[in-house]
Design a protein around this motif. Structure first.
Motif, PDB file in Angstrom:
ATOM      1  N   ASP A  98       0.813  -1.215   0.000  1.00 29.93           N
ATOM      2  CA  ASP A  98       0.000   0.000   0.000  1.00 29.93           C
ATOM      3  C   ASP A  98       0.850   1.269   0.000  1.00 29.93           C
ATOM      4  N   GLU A  99       2.145   1.148   0.248  1.00 28.33           N
ATOM      5  CA  GLU A  99       3.044   2.314   0.255  1.00 28.33           C
ATOM      6  C   GLU A  99       4.124   2.206  -0.829  1.00 28.33           C
ATOM      7  N   LEU A 100       3.973   1.228  -1.705  1.00 33.81           N
ATOM      8  CA  LEU A 100       5.007   0.969  -2.709  1.00 33.81           C
ATOM      9  C   LEU A 100       5.210   2.153  -3.648  1.00 33.81           C
ATOM     10  N   ASP A 101       4.127   2.831  -4.017  1.00 35.22           N
ATOM     11  CA  ASP A 101       4.271   3.979  -4.933  1.00 35.22           C
ATOM     12  C   ASP A 101       5.206   5.041  -4.363  1.00 35.22           C
ATOM     13  N   ALA A 102       5.082   5.340  -3.073  1.00 35.44           N
ATOM     14  CA  ALA A 102       5.943   6.347  -2.435  1.00 35.44           C
ATOM     15  C   ALA A 102       7.402   5.892  -2.435  1.00 35.44           C
ATOM     16  N   VAL A 103       7.636   4.613  -2.200  1.00 31.29           N
ATOM     17  CA  VAL A 103       9.001   4.066  -2.212  1.00 31.29           C
ATOM     18  C   VAL A 103       9.575   4.134  -3.625  1.00 31.29           C
ATOM     19  N   LEU A 104       8.753   3.774  -4.611  1.00 29.98           N
ATOM     20  CA  LEU A 104       9.229   3.754  -5.999  1.00 29.98           C
ATOM     21  C   LEU A 104       9.512   5.159  -6.524  1.00 29.98           C
ATOM     22  N   GLU A 105       8.799   6.169  -5.999  1.00 29.26           N
ATOM     23  CA  GLU A 105       9.073   7.555  -6.407  1.00 29.26           C
ATOM     24  C   GLU A 105      10.504   7.949  -6.071  1.00 29.26           C
ATOM     25  N   LYS A 106      11.043   7.395  -4.989  1.00 25.76           N
ATOM     26  CA  LYS A 106      12.405   7.710  -4.549  1.00 25.76           C
ATOM     27  C   LYS A 106      13.446   6.787  -5.193  1.00 25.76           C
ATOM     28  N   THR A 107      12.973   5.797  -5.943  1.00 29.25           N
ATOM     29  CA  THR A 107      13.870   4.827  -6.558  1.00 29.25           C
ATOM     30  C   THR A 107      14.350   5.372  -7.896  1.00 29.25           C
ATOM     31  N   PRO A 108      15.662   5.452  -8.098  1.00 21.64           N
ATOM     32  CA  PRO A 108      16.169   5.978  -9.365  1.00 21.64           C
ATOM     33  C   PRO A 108      15.790   5.055 -10.531  1.00 21.64           C
ATOM     34  N   VAL A 109      15.540   5.660 -11.667  1.00 19.30           N
ATOM     35  CA  VAL A 109      15.162   4.892 -12.847  1.00 19.30           C
ATOM     36  C   VAL A 109      16.427   4.361 -13.507  1.00 19.30           C
ATOM     37  N   GLN A 110      16.530   3.066 -13.553  1.00 15.19           N
ATOM     38  CA  GLN A 110      17.617   2.399 -14.270  1.00 15.19           C
ATOM     39  C   GLN A 110      17.005   1.224 -14.996  1.00 15.19           C
ATOM     40  N   HIS A 111      17.370   1.045 -16.230  1.00 11.73           N
ATOM     41  CA  HIS A 111      16.806  -0.070 -16.985  1.00 11.73           C
ATOM     42  C   HIS A 111      17.650  -1.318 -16.759  1.00 11.73           C
ATOM     43  N   HIS A 112      16.970  -2.406 -16.473  1.00 14.34           N
ATOM     44  CA  HIS A 112      17.629  -3.701 -16.343  1.00 14.34           C
ATOM     45  C   HIS A 112      17.072  -4.615 -17.420  1.00 14.34           C
ATOM     46  N   ALA A 113      17.949  -5.221 -18.175  1.00 16.67           N
ATOM     47  CA  ALA A 113      17.478  -6.187 -19.160  1.00 16.67           C
ATOM     48  C   ALA A 113      16.807  -7.339 -18.425  1.00 16.67           C
ATOM     49  N   THR A 114      15.813  -7.918 -19.063  1.00 15.49           N
ATOM     50  CA  THR A 114      15.136  -9.063 -18.459  1.00 15.49           C
ATOM     51  C   THR A 114      16.165 -10.156 -18.223  1.00 15.49           C
ATOM     52  N   ALA A 115      16.192 -10.667 -16.986  1.00 18.15           N
ATOM     53  CA  ALA A 115      17.136 -11.736 -16.642  1.00 18.15           C
ATOM     54  C   ALA A 115      16.703 -13.010 -17.353  1.00 18.15           C
ATOM     55  N   ARG A 116      17.597 -13.607 -18.066  1.00 14.56           N
ATOM     56  CA  ARG A 116      17.257 -14.811 -18.834  1.00 14.56           C
ATOM     57  C   ARG A 116      16.965 -15.965 -17.882  1.00 14.56           C
ATOM     58  N   ALA A 117      15.772 -16.522 -18.010  1.00 13.45           N
ATOM     59  CA  ALA A 117      15.365 -17.643 -17.157  1.00 13.45           C
ATOM     60  C   ALA A 117      16.200 -18.878 -17.477  1.00 13.45           C
ATOM     61  N   HIS A 118      16.514 -19.606 -16.437  1.00 11.74           N
ATOM     62  CA  HIS A 118      17.223 -20.861 -16.603  1.00 11.74           C
ATOM     63  C   HIS A 118      16.249 -22.023 -16.497  1.00 11.74           C
ATOM     64  N   GLN A 119      16.609 -23.128 -17.044  1.00 10.45           N
ATOM     65  CA  GLN A 119      15.735 -24.300 -17.107  1.00 10.45           C
ATOM     66  C   GLN A 119      15.264 -24.759 -15.728  1.00 10.45           C
ATOM     67  N   HIS A 120      16.083 -24.609 -14.714  1.00 10.39           N
ATOM     68  CA  HIS A 120      15.745 -25.127 -13.392  1.00 10.39           C
ATOM     69  C   HIS A 120      15.254 -24.047 -12.424  1.00 10.39           C
ATOM     70  N   ASP A 121      14.973 -22.850 -12.931  1.00 13.05           N
ATOM     71  CA  ASP A 121      14.446 -21.781 -12.083  1.00 13.05           C
ATOM     72  C   ASP A 121      13.039 -22.117 -11.608  1.00 13.05           C
ATOM     73  N   PHE A 122      12.727 -21.680 -10.398  1.00 11.54           N
ATOM     74  CA  PHE A 122      11.362 -21.754  -9.898  1.00 11.54           C
ATOM     75  C   PHE A 122      10.730 -20.397 -10.120  1.00 11.54           C
ATOM     76  N   LEU A 123       9.604 -20.356 -10.786  1.00 14.40           N
ATOM     77  CA  LEU A 123       8.866 -19.117 -10.966  1.00 14.40           C
ATOM     78  C   LEU A 123       8.096 -18.792  -9.696  1.00 14.40           C
ATOM     79  N   GLU A 124       7.416 -19.811  -9.154  1.00 13.60           N
ATOM     80  CA  GLU A 124       6.534 -19.599  -8.023  1.00 13.60           C
ATOM     81  C   GLU A 124       6.482 -20.859  -7.166  1.00 13.60           C
ATOM     82  N   ILE A 125       6.362 -20.659  -5.871  1.00  9.55           N
ATOM     83  CA  ILE A 125       6.123 -21.759  -4.939  1.00  9.55           C
ATOM     84  C   ILE A 125       4.777 -21.487  -4.304  1.00  9.55           C
ATOM     85  N   GLN A 126       3.855 -22.431  -4.444  1.00 13.42           N
ATOM     86  CA  GLN A 126       2.512 -22.264  -3.900  1.00 13.42           C
ATOM     87  C   GLN A 126       2.317 -23.125  -2.675  1.00 13.42           C
ATOM     88  N   TYR A 127       1.713 -22.521  -1.672  1.00 13.96           N
ATOM     89  CA  TYR A 127       1.298 -23.240  -0.469  1.00 13.96           C
ATOM     90  C   TYR A 127      -0.227 -23.251  -0.472  1.00 13.96           C
TER      91      TYR A 127
END
Length: 156
Positions: free
Chosen positions: A125-154
């Protein structure tokens, strides 16, 4: 040709300059965001992850009601190869601590009013305020690896 979830997100954002998401904000009020705006929010959230030493292979927990900031956090993790552990808002503190230990979560992105544990926290609920103070830098999308976990569900 879409080759990964990461590529699908990039393609959606690049092609969608109109409203991408409509989300309930409070009561009957709604919040909208365009694809371009969402791409900017995702990029800044990725920078926030990077600044807090959360990188590919790490895990974070998301504990909050559906919102644009929830979606931006989720997508930022996908684009950064960070494993997402989404939890129900009714998750109690004991279970939250157990899951945190099991997945070695580096941070918790949560709604302010929910259970909390001793871990680096970001309030959705406060992320917008935090992101306003975050400098803009572009990061290339990190290339996913075959054994990466996208999500763990409980589940219950």
């Amino acid at each position: 040709k879409v080759t990964s979830v990461q590529h699908l997100i990039d393609e959606f954002l690049l092609k969608n300059r109109n409203t991408a998401i409509i989300s309930e904000k409070q009561g009957y009020r709604t919040q909208t965001i365009t694809g371009k705006e969402l791409a900017g929010k995702i990029n800044k959230t990725r920078q926030l992850l990077h600044q807090n030493k959360i990188h590919g292979g790490d895990a974070i927990i998301i504990l909050g009601k559906p919102s644009i900031n929830w979606i931006a956090t989720y997508c930022a993790c996908i684009q950064s190869r960070v494993t997402i552990v989404p939890l129900d808002t009714l998750t109690d503190k004991t279970l939250l601590m157990k899951i945190r230990k099991q997945v070695h979560a580096k941070a918790l992105f949560q709604d302010k009013k929910l259970a909390t544990v001793n871990i680096k926290k970001f309030y959705l609920d406060e992320l917008d305020a935090v992101l306003e103070k975050t400098p803009v830098q572009h990061h290339a999308t990190a290339r996913a690896h075959q054994h990466d976990f996208l999500e763990i569900q409980y589940t219950s």
